[in-house]
Scaffold this motif. Structure first.
Motif, PDB file in Angstrom:
ATOM      1  N   ILE A  27       2.975  61.756  64.660  1.00 41.81           N
ATOM      2  CA  ILE A  27       3.897  61.375  63.583  1.00 41.81           C
ATOM      3  C   ILE A  27       5.092  62.315  63.550  1.00 41.81           C
ATOM      4  CG2 ILE A  27       4.162  61.259  61.067  1.00 41.81           C
ATOM      5  CD1 ILE A  27       1.197  60.223  61.029  1.00 41.81           C
ATOM      6  N   ALA A  28       4.833  63.607  63.612  1.00 36.55           N
ATOM      7  CA  ALA A  28       5.921  64.594  63.584  1.00 36.55           C
ATOM      8  C   ALA A  28       6.864  64.403  64.765  1.00 36.55           C
ATOM      9  CB  ALA A  28       5.342  66.009  63.579  1.00 36.55           C
ATOM     10  N   GLU A  29       6.320  64.141  65.938  1.00 35.84           N
ATOM     11  CA  GLU A  29       7.159  63.935  67.127  1.00 35.84           C
ATOM     12  C   GLU A  29       8.005  62.673  67.002  1.00 35.84           C
ATOM     13  OE1 GLU A  29       4.352  63.999  70.357  1.00 35.84           O
ATOM     14  OE2 GLU A  29       4.087  66.176  70.207  1.00 35.84           O
ATOM     15  N   GLN A  30       7.420  61.607  66.476  1.00 37.59           N
ATOM     16  CA  GLN A  30       8.187  60.373  66.301  1.00 37.59           C
ATOM     17  C   GLN A  30       9.332  60.586  65.314  1.00 37.59           C
ATOM     18  OE1 GLN A  30       7.550  57.686  68.409  1.00 37.59           O
ATOM     19  NE2 GLN A  30       6.285  59.360  69.166  1.00 37.59           N
ATOM     20  N   ALA A  59      10.811  63.470  64.657  1.00 42.31           N
ATOM     21  CA  ALA A  59      11.782  64.358  65.302  1.00 42.31           C
ATOM     22  C   ALA A  59      12.642  63.612  66.316  1.00 42.31           C
ATOM     23  CB  ALA A  59      11.064  65.522  65.980  1.00 42.31           C
ATOM     24  N   ASP A  60      12.063  62.597  66.956  1.00 41.73           N
ATOM     25  CA  ASP A  60      12.792  61.805  67.951  1.00 41.73           C
ATOM     26  C   ASP A  60      13.599  60.670  67.325  1.00 41.73           C
ATOM     27  OD1 ASP A  60      11.742  63.425  69.934  1.00 41.73           O
ATOM     28  OD2 ASP A  60      10.184  61.985  70.533  1.00 41.73           O
ATOM     29  N   GLY A  61      13.553  60.573  65.994  1.00 38.82           N
ATOM     30  CA  GLY A  61      14.304  59.518  65.320  1.00 38.82           C
ATOM     31  C   GLY A  61      13.645  58.151  65.390  1.00 38.82           C
ATOM     32  N   LYS A  62      12.393  58.107  65.786  1.00 41.05           N
ATOM     33  CA  LYS A  62      11.647  56.849  65.873  1.00 41.05           C
ATOM     34  C   LYS A  62      10.923  56.619  64.548  1.00 41.05           C
ATOM     35  CE  LYS A  62      11.074  57.372  70.839  1.00 41.05           C
ATOM     36  NZ  LYS A  62      10.126  57.597  71.927  1.00 41.05           N
ATOM     37  N   HIS A  63      11.711  56.372  63.530  1.00 41.93           N
ATOM     38  CA  HIS A  63      11.181  56.291  62.173  1.00 41.93           C
ATOM     39  C   HIS A  63      10.230  55.117  61.978  1.00 41.93           C
ATOM     40  CE1 HIS A  63      15.031  58.650  61.119  1.00 41.93           C
ATOM     41  NE2 HIS A  63      14.062  59.468  61.467  1.00 41.93           N
ATOM     42  N   ASP A  64      10.523  53.978  62.589  1.00 40.06           N
ATOM     43  CA  ASP A  64       9.633  52.822  62.427  1.00 40.06           C
ATOM     44  C   ASP A  64       8.241  53.119  62.989  1.00 40.06           C
ATOM     45  OD1 ASP A  64      11.623  51.377  61.177  1.00 40.06           O
ATOM     46  OD2 ASP A  64      12.196  50.261  62.978  1.00 40.06           O
ATOM     47  N   ASP A  65       8.195  53.718  64.176  1.00 41.39           N
ATOM     48  CA  ASP A  65       6.898  54.081  64.767  1.00 41.39           C
ATOM     49  C   ASP A  65       6.172  55.099  63.896  1.00 41.39           C
ATOM     50  OD1 ASP A  65       7.426  52.387  66.901  1.00 41.39           O
ATOM     51  OD2 ASP A  65       8.117  54.000  68.224  1.00 41.39           O
ATOM     52  N   ALA A  66       6.931  56.072  63.406  1.00 40.05           N
ATOM     53  CA  ALA A  66       6.336  57.100  62.549  1.00 40.05           C
ATOM     54  C   ALA A  66       5.803  56.494  61.257  1.00 40.05           C
ATOM     55  CB  ALA A  66       7.363  58.187  62.237  1.00 40.05           C
ATOM     56  N   LEU A  90       9.049  60.689  51.961  1.00 40.22           N
ATOM     57  CA  LEU A  90       9.477  59.379  52.461  1.00 40.22           C
ATOM     58  C   LEU A  90      10.454  58.710  51.506  1.00 40.22           C
ATOM     59  CD1 LEU A  90       6.138  57.927  53.895  1.00 40.22           C
ATOM     60  CD2 LEU A  90       8.082  58.861  55.181  1.00 40.22           C
ATOM     61  N   SER A  91      10.224  58.860  50.215  1.00 39.36           N
ATOM     62  CA  SER A  91      11.122  58.227  49.238  1.00 39.36           C
ATOM     63  C   SER A  91      12.533  58.808  49.322  1.00 39.36           C
ATOM     64  CB  SER A  91      10.570  58.351  47.828  1.00 39.36           C
ATOM     65  OG  SER A  91      10.616  59.683  47.381  1.00 39.36           O
ATOM     66  N   LYS A  92      12.633  60.064  49.735  1.00 36.77           N
ATOM     67  CA  LYS A  92      13.933  60.722  49.898  1.00 36.77           C
ATOM     68  C   LYS A  92      14.467  60.590  51.325  1.00 36.77           C
ATOM     69  CE  LYS A  92      12.634  64.221  46.527  1.00 36.77           C
ATOM     70  NZ  LYS A  92      12.266  65.628  46.327  1.00 36.77           N
ATOM     71  N   LYS A  93      13.663  59.965  52.186  1.00 38.46           N
ATOM     72  CA  LYS A  93      13.973  59.875  53.623  1.00 38.46           C
ATOM     73  C   LYS A  93      14.221  61.266  54.214  1.00 38.46           C
ATOM     74  CE  LYS A  93      15.402  55.151  53.578  1.00 38.46           C
ATOM     75  NZ  LYS A  93      16.297  54.129  54.031  1.00 38.46           N
ATOM     76  N   ASP A  94      13.431  62.213  53.735  1.00 34.68           N
ATOM     77  CA  ASP A  94      13.503  63.591  54.229  1.00 34.68           C
ATOM     78  C   ASP A  94      12.528  63.706  55.399  1.00 34.68           C
ATOM     79  OD1 ASP A  94      13.473  66.319  54.711  1.00 34.68           O
ATOM     80  OD2 ASP A  94      13.505  66.857  52.574  1.00 34.68           O
ATOM     81  N   TRP A  95      12.989  63.279  56.566  1.00 32.89           N
ATOM     82  CA  TRP A  95      12.138  63.202  57.758  1.00 32.89           C
ATOM     83  C   TRP A  95      11.652  64.577  58.190  1.00 32.89           C
ATOM     84  CZ3 TRP A  95      11.223  58.521  57.016  1.00 32.89           C
ATOM     85  CH2 TRP A  95      12.207  57.561  56.853  1.00 32.89           C
ATOM     86  N   VAL A  96      12.484  65.594  58.008  1.00 32.95           N
ATOM     87  CA  VAL A  96      12.094  66.956  58.390  1.00 32.95           C
ATOM     88  C   VAL A  96      10.943  67.435  57.515  1.00 32.95           C
ATOM     89  CG1 VAL A  96      12.873  69.363  58.550  1.00 32.95           C
ATOM     90  CG2 VAL A  96      14.376  67.513  59.304  1.00 32.95           C
ATOM     91  N   LEU A  97      11.029  67.199  56.223  1.00 26.59           N
ATOM     92  CA  LEU A  97       9.955  67.593  55.314  1.00 26.59           C
ATOM     93  C   LEU A  97       8.650  66.901  55.689  1.00 26.59           C
ATOM     94  CD1 LEU A  97       8.801  68.889  52.709  1.00 26.59           C
ATOM     95  CD2 LEU A  97       9.570  66.830  51.509  1.00 26.59           C
ATOM     96  N   VAL A  98       8.716  65.594  55.935  1.00 28.75           N
ATOM     97  CA  VAL A  98       7.509  64.845  56.272  1.00 28.75           C
ATOM     98  C   VAL A  98       6.932  65.343  57.593  1.00 28.75           C
ATOM     99  CG1 VAL A  98       6.552  62.561  56.765  1.00 28.75           C
ATOM    100  CG2 VAL A  98       8.234  62.832  54.935  1.00 28.75           C
ATOM    101  N   ASP A 140       7.292  68.298  58.920  1.00 25.64           N
ATOM    102  CA  ASP A 140       6.733  69.633  58.674  1.00 25.64           C
ATOM    103  C   ASP A 140       5.374  69.560  57.978  1.00 25.64           C
ATOM    104  OD1 ASP A 140       8.875  70.828  59.913  1.00 25.64           O
ATOM    105  OD2 ASP A 140       9.797  71.592  58.056  1.00 25.64           O
ATOM    106  N   LEU A 141       5.232  68.632  57.043  1.00 25.53           N
ATOM    107  CA  LEU A 141       3.938  68.456  56.371  1.00 25.53           C
ATOM    108  C   LEU A 141       2.843  68.137  57.393  1.00 25.53           C
ATOM    109  CD1 LEU A 141       4.865  66.309  53.246  1.00 25.53           C
ATOM    110  CD2 LEU A 141       3.763  68.548  53.219  1.00 25.53           C
ATOM    111  N   PHE A 142       3.162  67.238  58.306  1.00 28.25           N
ATOM    112  CA  PHE A 142       2.158  66.847  59.290  1.00 28.25           C
ATOM    113  C   PHE A 142       1.838  67.974  60.261  1.00 28.25           C
ATOM    114  CE2 PHE A 142       2.894  62.562  57.753  1.00 28.25           C
ATOM    115  CZ  PHE A 142       1.604  62.050  57.786  1.00 28.25           C
ATOM    116  N   VAL A 143       2.848  68.721  60.688  1.00 28.87           N
ATOM    117  CA  VAL A 143       2.612  69.780  61.680  1.00 28.87           C
ATOM    118  C   VAL A 143       2.011  71.036  61.061  1.00 28.87           C
ATOM    119  CG1 VAL A 143       3.756  71.379  63.281  1.00 28.87           C
ATOM    120  CG2 VAL A 143       4.374  68.979  63.281  1.00 28.87           C
TER     121      VAL A 143
END
Length: 111
Positions: A25-28, A30-37, A83-91, A93-96
């Motif tokens: 999830i974190a890699e997706q 980071a790679d901007g693959k938000h739908d997959d994530a 996710l509600s804030k679309k803060d992909w870095v935070l999400v 980081d939570l997973f990693v």
């Protein structure tokens, strides 16, 4: 008793695979693959609900799980907030940094 053994086997397999899934999830993200994530986050959330539902069932059979349900609920809340804030870095980081290490420490059930 076979059903219980299948549940335990599913639990063990799921717990074993969570750290890999968290990294994925974190890699997706980071790679901007938000739908997959997001699909993987949905699977993760459903799995967490399953774990929370499973704990009382196993307790009925004198199998105690030592992970705190409150921690899983906190993870889900933090993920939803990110996710509600679309803060992909935070999400990511939570997973990693939180979810992956938490589940790396969880013990499988010995059959």
């Amino acid at each position: 008793m076979t059903d219980l053994q299948e549940v335990i086997a599913s639990y063990n397999e799921y717990i074993y695979n969570i750290p890999h899934g968290a990294q994925y999830i974190a890699e997706q993200l980071a790679d901007g693959k938000h739908d997959d994530a997001l699909l993987a986050v949905q699977d993760f959330s459903e799995g967490m609900i399953w774990l929370m539902e499973l704990k009382p069932l196993l307790k009925e059979h004198n199998i105690e799980l030592n992970f705190p349900i409150e921690q899983i609920q906190m993870f889900l809340t933090e993920i939803n907030e990110g996710l509600s804030k679309k803060d992909w870095v935070l999400v990511a980081d939570l997973f990693v940094y939180e979810i992956k290490p938490f589940f790396e420490e969880q013990v499988q059930i010995i059959q």
